[in-house]
Design a protein around this motif. Structure first.
Motif, short mmCIF file in Angstrom:
data_model
loop_
_atom_site.label_atom_id
_atom_site.label_comp_id
_atom_site.label_asym_id
_atom_site.label_seq_id
_atom_site.Cartn_x
_atom_site.Cartn_y
_atom_site.Cartn_z
N ILE A 123 0.83 -1.21 0.16
CA ILE A 123 0.18 0.15 0.17
C ILE A 123 0.94 1.15 -0.04
O ILE A 123 2.13 1.08 0.44
CB ILE A 123 -0.86 0.11 1.26
N LEU A 150 -1.97 5.36 3.33
CA LEU A 150 -2.55 4.63 4.69
C LEU A 150 -2.46 5.65 5.87
O LEU A 150 -3.38 5.52 6.68
CB LEU A 150 -1.47 3.67 4.88
N GLN A 168 -7.18 2.82 9.56
CA GLN A 168 -5.73 2.01 9.19
C GLN A 168 -5.93 0.48 9.61
O GLN A 168 -5.58 -0.44 8.95
CB GLN A 168 -4.91 2.82 9.72
N VAL A 183 -7.77 -1.71 7.46
CA VAL A 183 -7.05 -2.05 6.29
C VAL A 183 -6.11 -3.34 6.70
O VAL A 183 -6.04 -4.20 5.88
CB VAL A 183 -6.39 -0.99 5.54
N GLN A 184 -5.55 -3.09 7.73
CA GLN A 184 -4.52 -4.15 8.19
C GLN A 184 -5.28 -5.50 8.39
O GLN A 184 -4.90 -6.57 7.91
CB GLN A 184 -3.63 -3.88 9.21
#
Ligand code: LMR
Length: 345
Positions: free
Chosen positions: A255, A260, A268, A271-272
């Motif tokens: 990414i 990010l 965030q 997303v992880q």
């Protein structure tokens, strides 16, 4: 491109980027809900029914659910937005926010990642999870790569395709069968040396060009897992496949770090988590996808598949291990290569 991220740019840059990027400002596009506050453009070079294509879809599904549609993920498969030659540049300029290129595609940016291209690093798909886990020596070399960090690229996961097979119009049961043949390779010096050790020549070429190059006999053969061979219809222009399982195609899910960091903390973390869940999903499906692709190639009847015996595989291995591994000690990291060589049975 996110509205927040656009706001951080100067007016003129933002306008240029909005014109360049379909979907900027307009919500949805190829992605999720109409209320998205952020959009991740995710570009890749394979079809949607491959291990990477499926994992990208899973990532989109999980992330859009987790964030209640605050983040939309637009997936652009099959090199339709960016191809091998420009996708990493597009990531660094934030024209796309995520990619999952094969390790070999990072050779210019971070040559250490060629560790995953070392021939015969894996004897079977069962070895893969341990060797590429984030805590392993190989995993650390990738997750903690300084050149990626310096170039605004953050590693979010490692995805598998699977083990590579050799295809050409000639049967290939021993290294000398490759003498004088030319093979398309991904742009990795390790792969060039591998083919050279087998007496063949190697031509780096973007994935999107491989089918035509084989059809027009610009090159004689190539190496890829069954899923890439079948989904690109390479088997229709290759008479023989040696099931050599001689190398690995693994993907580095990355990414743009600035993108990010521009997200609120909770997003965030989402997303992880979506990256972690899609990584687990990818591992679950990759072997089956490749088995199905092999079956489809057998059913097509265009191509003879030769599973190499243990002895035949060893003859290919002996030409490149330890020679090619030692040759790239300095590039990949001497300590890591020594450690891998020490654990080599
Ligand atoms: C290739 O270029 O052969 C592969 O890296 C394509 C891919 O992404 O699986």
């Amino acid at each position: 491109m996110t509205s927040t991220y656009v706001k951080a740019l100067t007016g003129s840059t933002a306008i240029v980027l909005c014109v360049a990027l379909a979907g900027c400002g307009a919500r949805g596009g190829g992605g999720g809900g109409g209320d998205a506050e952020y959009t991740i453009k995710f570009s890749h070079v394979v079809t949607g029914d491959t291990p990477k294509g499926k994992a990208a879809e899973e990532f989109k599904k999980v992330l859009e659910e987790k964030t209640d549609g605050k983040i939309a993920v637009e997936i652009y498969p099959n090199s339709e937005l960016y191809g091998d030659e420009d996708e990493l540049q597009a990531l660094q300029s934030n024209s796309v926010q995520m990619l999952a290129p094969a390790s070999a595609k990072f050779t210019t940016l971070a040559p250490e990642l060629q560790v995953l291209d070392l021939p015969f690093l894996f004897d079977s798909t069962e070895d893969i999870p341990e060797i590429v886990s984030p805590d392993s020596a190989v995993g650390k070399a990738i997750y903690e790569n300084k050149k990626l960090a310096d170039n605004k690229v953050k590693v979010m996961g490692l995805w598998d395709n699977g083990l590579k097979q050799l295809s050409s119009n000639e049967p290939m049961r021993k290294p000398s069968d490759l003498n004088g043949l030319s093979f398309r390779i991904q742009p990795s010096d390790v792969l060039r040396s591998q083919f050279k050790s087998w007496g063949a020549s190697a031509t780096p070429m973007a994935f999107a060009e491989v089918y035509n190059a084989l059809q027009q006999k610009v090159v004689d053969g190539q190496e890829n897992p069954y899923s890439n061979i079948e989904s690109q219809k390479m088997h229709t222009v290759q008479k023989h496949i040696s099931e050599s399982n001689h190398g690995y195609i693994g993907y580095v899910l990355v990414i743009n770090t600035e993108f990010l960091d521009s997200l609120p903390d909770d997003l965030q973390a989402d997303v992880q988590e979506a990256a972690d869940e899609s990584t687990a999903y990818n591992r679950e499906v990759a072997v089956d996808v490749n088995n199905d692709a092999k079956k489809a190639i057998e059913d097509a009847g265009t191509t003879e598949i030769h599973p190499l015996s243990e002895q035949e595989r060893k003859a290919f291995k002996d030409e490149v291990v330890p020679k090619v591994w030692q040759q790239y000690g300095e590039v990949i990291g001497q300590e890591l290569v020594d450690e891998l060589l020490a654990s080599e049975k």
